[in-house]
Scaffold this motif. Sequence first.
Motif, short mmCIF file in Angstrom:
data_model
loop_
_atom_site.label_atom_id
_atom_site.label_comp_id
_atom_site.label_asym_id
_atom_site.label_seq_id
_atom_site.Cartn_x
_atom_site.Cartn_y
_atom_site.Cartn_z
N VAL B 83 0.81 -1.23 0.00
CA VAL B 83 0.00 0.00 0.00
C VAL B 83 0.85 1.27 0.00
O VAL B 83 0.42 2.32 -0.50
N ALA B 84 2.06 1.19 0.55
CA ALA B 84 2.92 2.37 0.63
C ALA B 84 3.25 2.91 -0.77
O ALA B 84 3.57 4.08 -0.93
N ALA B 85 3.16 2.03 -1.77
CA ALA B 85 3.46 2.45 -3.15
C ALA B 85 2.49 3.53 -3.62
O ALA B 85 2.82 4.33 -4.50
N ARG B 86 1.29 3.58 -3.01
CA ARG B 86 0.30 4.59 -3.40
C ARG B 86 0.74 5.99 -3.00
O ARG B 86 0.44 6.96 -3.68
N GLN B 87 1.44 6.08 -1.87
CA GLN B 87 1.86 7.39 -1.40
C GLN B 87 3.18 7.84 -2.02
O GLN B 87 3.54 9.00 -1.95
N ALA B 88 3.91 6.88 -2.60
CA ALA B 88 5.24 7.21 -3.12
C ALA B 88 5.14 8.07 -4.37
O ALA B 88 4.25 7.90 -5.19
N SER B 89 6.06 9.03 -4.52
CA SER B 89 6.11 9.85 -5.72
C SER B 89 6.76 9.02 -6.84
O SER B 89 7.43 8.02 -6.55
N PRO B 90 6.56 9.42 -8.12
CA PRO B 90 7.19 8.66 -9.21
C PRO B 90 8.71 8.59 -9.05
O PRO B 90 9.31 7.54 -9.32
N GLN B 91 9.32 9.67 -8.58
CA GLN B 91 10.78 9.67 -8.36
C GLN B 91 11.17 8.63 -7.30
O GLN B 91 12.14 7.90 -7.46
N MET B 93 9.45 5.98 -6.51
CA MET B 93 9.22 4.64 -7.06
C MET B 93 10.41 4.22 -7.92
O MET B 93 10.85 3.06 -7.86
N THR B 94 10.94 5.15 -8.72
CA THR B 94 12.09 4.83 -9.58
C THR B 94 13.30 4.47 -8.72
O THR B 94 13.95 3.45 -8.96
N ALA B 95 13.56 5.30 -7.70
CA ALA B 95 14.71 5.05 -6.83
C ALA B 95 14.52 3.75 -6.04
O ALA B 95 15.46 2.95 -5.90
N PHE B 96 13.29 3.53 -5.57
CA PHE B 96 13.00 2.31 -4.82
C PHE B 96 13.21 1.07 -5.69
O PHE B 96 13.84 0.10 -5.28
N LYS B 98 15.07 0.67 -8.29
CA LYS B 98 16.48 0.47 -8.57
C LYS B 98 17.19 -0.16 -7.36
O LYS B 98 17.92 -1.15 -7.50
N ALA B 99 16.93 0.38 -6.18
CA ALA B 99 17.55 -0.15 -4.96
C ALA B 99 17.08 -1.57 -4.70
O ALA B 99 17.86 -2.45 -4.31
N PHE B 100 15.80 -1.81 -4.95
CA PHE B 100 15.18 -3.13 -4.73
C PHE B 100 15.81 -4.17 -5.66
O PHE B 100 16.06 -5.31 -5.26
N GLN B 101 16.08 -3.75 -6.91
CA GLN B 101 16.68 -4.68 -7.88
C GLN B 101 18.05 -5.17 -7.39
O GLN B 101 18.35 -6.37 -7.44
N GLY B 102 18.86 -4.25 -6.87
CA GLY B 102 20.17 -4.62 -6.36
C GLY B 102 20.05 -5.53 -5.14
O GLY B 102 20.71 -6.56 -5.04
N TYR B 103 19.15 -5.13 -4.23
CA TYR B 103 18.93 -5.90 -3.00
C TYR B 103 18.48 -7.33 -3.31
O TYR B 103 19.03 -8.30 -2.79
N LEU B 104 17.52 -7.46 -4.22
CA LEU B 104 16.98 -8.78 -4.53
C LEU B 104 18.01 -9.65 -5.26
O LEU B 104 18.08 -10.86 -5.03
N SER B 105 18.82 -9.01 -6.12
CA SER B 105 19.85 -9.76 -6.84
C SER B 105 20.88 -10.32 -5.87
O SER B 105 21.33 -11.46 -6.02
N ARG B 106 21.27 -9.50 -4.87
CA ARG B 106 22.24 -10.00 -3.88
C ARG B 106 21.62 -11.10 -3.04
O ARG B 106 22.22 -12.16 -2.84
N LYS B 107 20.39 -10.85 -2.58
CA LYS B 107 19.74 -11.81 -1.69
C LYS B 107 19.53 -13.17 -2.39
O LYS B 107 19.88 -14.21 -1.85
N TYR B 108 18.94 -13.11 -3.57
CA TYR B 108 18.68 -14.37 -4.28
C TYR B 108 19.94 -14.91 -4.93
O TYR B 108 20.09 -16.12 -5.11
N GLY B 109 20.86 -14.02 -5.25
CA GLY B 109 22.17 -14.45 -5.77
C GLY B 109 22.86 -15.35 -4.75
O GLY B 109 23.45 -16.37 -5.10
#
Lengths: 280, 201
Positions: B83-91, B93-96, B98-109
């Motif tokens: 639900v927090a995605a509703r309050q997030a600004s487009p900027q 969301m973009t930053a999140f 990007k950060a999430f992609q790195g985090y998930l790659s390391r975690k699942y990597g």
Amino acid sequence: MLRPRAYVMAWRSGRPRPGTCELRTVQLMTSRLFSPAAGRRLLPAALLAAAALSACAPSKGPGVINDPYEKQNRENHAVNVALDTHLIKPASQAYGHVLPDPVRTGVSNFAGNLSLPSYVMNDLLQAKVGDAAQNTLRFAFNTVFGLGGIFDPAGALGLHAKSTDFGATLATWGVREGAYLEVVVLGPTTERDLAGTVVDAVTNPVMFLLPNVPRGYPIGVKVGSALGNRYKYNDLVDSVLHDSADSYAQGRLIYLEKRHYELGQKPPAANDPYEDPYAN
Amino acid sequence: MRTDPFRRGILTAAVSGLALAAIPFRASALDLATARALIDQLVAEVNRIINSGETETQMFADFEKVFAKYADVPIIARSALGVAARQASPQQMTAFTKAFQGYLSRKYGRRFREFIGGKIEVTDAHPLNENYEVVSTATLRGEAPFDLRWWVSSKSGRDLFYNIVIEGVNMLATERTEIGAMLDQNNGNIDALIKQLETSG
């Protein structure tokens, strides 16, 4: 014969809502399956305790986690995390560093082999004849050709264990899952699975197959095997138990999802994030 | 002007006809065979990485590339934020994302790194509501094989996977729980969450 009523009352006392229980069905089934022979007196009592525990928890809708004891569970979880930090993890590191890999594998194989008779018993209680045959064959093969189960030649042939337990048997019999629980030392479980664990502990057929083996011996092997697993999957365990933002919630979710998968349950209406990215 | 119910009926029928006609057109972008082929390709890349003998850092970089290429990262990120995605600004969301992609790659990597010396094989594929589930089996030396599933969709406009299910444990649900807990730790501050994600996983 123990007086089961007293046990049932004991288990029930202090529970929020007894509700309607499937107690009688399970009582009936178990009394047919097991005669209260000498030496097995604990069994009916444990089964009754199991039934009393499992049948009374209020059920929730699909996808909703049934965790009415969350406060107590979280306290137990904190104890478990501390136990891991100060005792289990250091012990597993020592175990892993002292014993070479082949020895650890041997201990783990041996412990796994000792579990097979219990799997077979539960397979039969669940009427899973194919699994019972596979586990029996594996047990016989590894006991004979794997030096009593220290080696795993059956696994090399693709004959792997089909693990199961009395919690799964209770599920097959229609006993509801009940509430989620985290128990000190035992870790994540549910009311039904905890009951199953108790029954499995007192009915392990290995005790009857090997009556002359000292009682502590299989337990020692199990502890060694558990430490070996803690060592082997160190990074995975650390990531969930010590690195998660909320390790209790993470452990609960993983346990329940994996358990439902093992029991062959379909996940609740699979989430399609494209339909509603905000839905669960 | 009075609305003629008959005419309205025709209009509705025409619109739903159009919608119906559009469905097979959209679905043709992805079918069982292409979903399976996508995961076949992905699994081949993962198998190459886990048996390449690369260092951990190199492997994480490779996993991130595979992840960016085959996963619908924006939808996974959005689902994790809830639900927090509703309050997030487009900027944000973009930053999140990007950060999430790195985090998930390391975690699942890290998890996939444990498959070193093993291999993954696609064994089956079937429809899953409007999407597809591709089933694969991971085989590690000296262990019973285990079940690894990939949920594939074309709803983003491209054929991409949006969930991994390891022995019944699904990534969308665990990440929703984890990111939700992280957000709570940061008192609901998305920017603080993004900062934390950059060093997590």
